[in-house]
Write a protein that holds these residues in place. Structure first.
Motif, PDB file in Angstrom:
ATOM      1  N   LEU A  83     -48.713  23.072  36.357  1.00 36.11           N
ATOM      2  CA  LEU A  83     -47.860  22.171  37.137  1.00 36.11           C
ATOM      3  C   LEU A  83     -46.428  22.207  36.613  1.00 36.11           C
ATOM      4  O   LEU A  83     -46.189  22.066  35.419  1.00 36.11           O
ATOM      5  N   LYS A  84     -45.495  22.396  37.536  1.00 35.93           N
ATOM      6  CA  LYS A  84     -44.084  22.516  37.197  1.00 35.93           C
ATOM      7  C   LYS A  84     -43.321  21.276  37.664  1.00 35.93           C
ATOM      8  O   LYS A  84     -43.732  20.604  38.612  1.00 35.93           O
ATOM      9  N   PRO A  85     -42.183  20.992  37.018  1.00 30.96           N
ATOM     10  CA  PRO A  85     -41.316  19.934  37.561  1.00 30.96           C
ATOM     11  C   PRO A  85     -40.870  20.311  38.977  1.00 30.96           C
ATOM     12  O   PRO A  85     -40.744  21.500  39.301  1.00 30.96           O
ATOM     13  N   ALA A  86     -40.633  19.308  39.797  1.00 27.90           N
ATOM     14  CA  ALA A  86     -40.254  19.526  41.194  1.00 27.90           C
ATOM     15  C   ALA A  86     -38.774  19.217  41.404  1.00 27.90           C
ATOM     16  O   ALA A  86     -38.220  18.311  40.780  1.00 27.90           O
ATOM     17  N   VAL A  87     -38.149  19.988  42.290  1.00 25.72           N
ATOM     18  CA  VAL A  87     -36.756  19.771  42.657  1.00 25.72           C
ATOM     19  C   VAL A  87     -36.663  19.707  44.173  1.00 25.72           C
ATOM     20  O   VAL A  87     -37.017  20.665  44.869  1.00 25.72           O
ATOM     21  N   VAL A  88     -36.194  18.589  44.702  1.00 31.61           N
ATOM     22  CA  VAL A  88     -35.988  18.406  46.133  1.00 31.61           C
ATOM     23  C   VAL A  88     -34.524  18.667  46.431  1.00 31.61           C
ATOM     24  O   VAL A  88     -33.639  18.051  45.824  1.00 31.61           O
ATOM     25  N   LEU A  89     -34.247  19.601  47.359  1.00 29.32           N
ATOM     26  CA  LEU A  89     -32.881  20.031  47.636  1.00 29.32           C
ATOM     27  C   LEU A  89     -32.423  19.532  49.005  1.00 29.32           C
ATOM     28  O   LEU A  89     -33.140  19.682  50.005  1.00 29.32           O
ATOM     29  N   ILE A  90     -31.202  18.957  49.032  1.00 31.57           N
ATOM     30  CA  ILE A  90     -30.650  18.344  50.246  1.00 31.57           C
ATOM     31  C   ILE A  90     -29.364  19.061  50.632  1.00 31.57           C
ATOM     32  O   ILE A  90     -28.402  19.090  49.855  1.00 31.57           O
ATOM     33  N   HIS A  91     -29.330  19.611  51.819  1.00 29.76           N
ATOM     34  CA  HIS A  91     -28.154  20.364  52.273  1.00 29.76           C
ATOM     35  C   HIS A  91     -26.990  19.437  52.634  1.00 29.76           C
ATOM     36  O   HIS A  91     -27.165  18.254  52.884  1.00 29.76           O
ATOM     37  N   GLY A  92     -25.807  20.035  52.677  1.00 28.41           N
ATOM     38  CA  GLY A  92     -24.609  19.308  53.086  1.00 28.41           C
ATOM     39  C   GLY A  92     -24.282  19.532  54.549  1.00 28.41           C
ATOM     40  O   GLY A  92     -25.080  20.064  55.312  1.00 28.41           O
ATOM     41  N   GLY A  93     -23.057  19.119  54.929  1.00 27.39           N
ATOM     42  CA  GLY A  93     -22.618  19.253  56.313  1.00 27.39           C
ATOM     43  C   GLY A  93     -22.056  17.977  56.893  1.00 27.39           C
ATOM     44  O   GLY A  93     -22.066  17.789  58.110  1.00 27.39           O
ATOM     45  N   GLY A  94     -21.565  17.087  56.030  1.00 21.73           N
ATOM     46  CA  GLY A  94     -20.933  15.861  56.517  1.00 21.73           C
ATOM     47  C   GLY A  94     -21.877  14.920  57.223  1.00 21.73           C
ATOM     48  O   GLY A  94     -21.457  14.160  58.108  1.00 21.73           O
ATOM     49  N   TRP A  95     -23.149  14.944  56.845  1.00 25.38           N
ATOM     50  CA  TRP A  95     -24.178  14.084  57.429  1.00 25.38           C
ATOM     51  C   TRP A  95     -24.415  14.360  58.916  1.00 25.38           C
ATOM     52  O   TRP A  95     -25.227  13.708  59.541  1.00 25.38           O
ATOM     53  N   LYS A  96     -23.711  15.353  59.474  1.00 27.91           N
ATOM     54  CA  LYS A  96     -23.837  15.625  60.911  1.00 27.91           C
ATOM     55  C   LYS A  96     -24.197  17.069  61.234  1.00 27.91           C
ATOM     56  O   LYS A  96     -24.540  17.383  62.374  1.00 27.91           O
TER      57      LYS A  96
END
Length: 315
Positions: A83-96
């Motif tokens: 089991l590895k640590p998890a990384v959740v990735l969130i893209h940009g784009g000015g919320w739109k």
């Protein structure tokens, strides 16, 4: 045989789904950003896809169903049984604008270094105003924890990483652990959405701040101007929620001051509470530096060094 009433419902749902996709703002792409940034930074190169035999990839997993459509995430994780640590990735784009595929290269590279990574789709401002996107990503975290063994992920070791507006979201998500006000109360999962580390790449920490230049685009997500919705502008700022319970934070920034808004204030609170934090500033870099060489390798190394320190050896 499909009944006429069911057929009408299916057709209506498909039409609504296609309208949502056709109405998406596609102004923020890697190519459009490159075309703009290469004028000032002629030496930049777009990061190319790097496949790793040691990394599994699963695309378009449904983690949530809204009233109108399904939301998806892409998983990238090391092969094997540990089991590895998890990384959740969130893209940009000015919320739109923007989409989860823009985080693929970061996810692949970080996964190759011993992490389970997840690029998450969320509802953008033309479809749903704040706090819908925060609800979505927190639900994605719960989904991943519920199915952690399928992704070789350790549900007790989670980080959230975001770029630009995604960095703002990552900081807000990380500073609101255990705050049910920021979670969908209709969750399908018996999990918490807590994270143990935050990586913010050029995401603001305060919407209304002397260094901030947020205006129309932020207002579209927050439901109005600061004058109209001052409480929401404050509510959506990670600085508002930073306290003794905030997890360790890595700030990776260009030298554009507007994207540092609230950072020094937040660092002061972190230091006051003896919470580990790092700041990495990239001189002479465009805002969307994560798409390009010569910065990509450095930010991956800085990120994984931080995660190794905070999560990899934590038991």
């Amino acid at each position: 045989m499909i009944k006429p009433c069911c057929l009408i419902l299916i057709l209506f749902t498909n039409l609504l789904h296609s309208q949502i996709h056709s109405n998406r703002d596609t102004s923020y792409t890697v190519q459009s950003t490159f075309n703009k940034d290469k004028i000032k930074f002629p030496f930049i190169e777009i990061v190319q896809e790097q496949e790793y035999e040691s990394v599994n990839q699963i695309q378009e997993l449904v983690y949530k169903k809204t009233e109108t459509r399904e939301l998806h995430l892409d998983a990238y994780f090391k092969k094997g049984n540990s089991l590895k640590p998890a990384v959740v990735l969130i893209h940009g784009g000015g919320w739109k604008s923007g989409n989860k595929s823009q985080m693929k290269f970061l996810a692949q590279e970080i996964a190759s270094r011993g992490y389970s990574c997840f690029a998450v789709e969320y509802r953008l401002s033309p479809e749903a105003a704040y706090p819908a996107a925060i609800f979505d990503v927190k639900e994605a975290i719960k989904y991943i924890k519920e199915n952690a063994k399928n992704f070789n992920a350790d549900p007790s070791r989670f980080a959230v990483l975001g770029c630009s507006s995604g960095g703002q979201m990552a900081a807000l998500i990380g500073t609101t652990n255990d705050n049910l006000e920021f979670e969908d109360q209709k969750s399908d999962f018996n999990q918490n959405a807590n994270v143990q580390a935050i990586i913010d790449m050029d995401g603001i920490l305060a919407f209304k701040h002397p260094e901030s230049q947020e205006g129309k685009v932020a207002g579209e997500w927050l439901g109005g101007t600061f004058e109209e919705k001052s409480d929401i502008w404050k509510h959506a700022s990670a600085l508002t929620h930073t306290d003794k319970n905030t997890p360790p934070v890595l700030f990776i920034n260009s030298d554009m001051v507007r994207f540092h808004a609230g950072r020094e204030n937040m660092i002061a609170i972190l230091k006051q509470n003896r919470i580990y934090n790092e700041t990495k500033e990239l001189p002479n870099a465009p805002h969307s530096f994560w798409f390009f060489h010569p910065w990509f390798e450095k930010i991956v190394t800085d990120t994984t060094d931080f995660l190794d320190r905070i999560l990899k050896y934590k038991r």
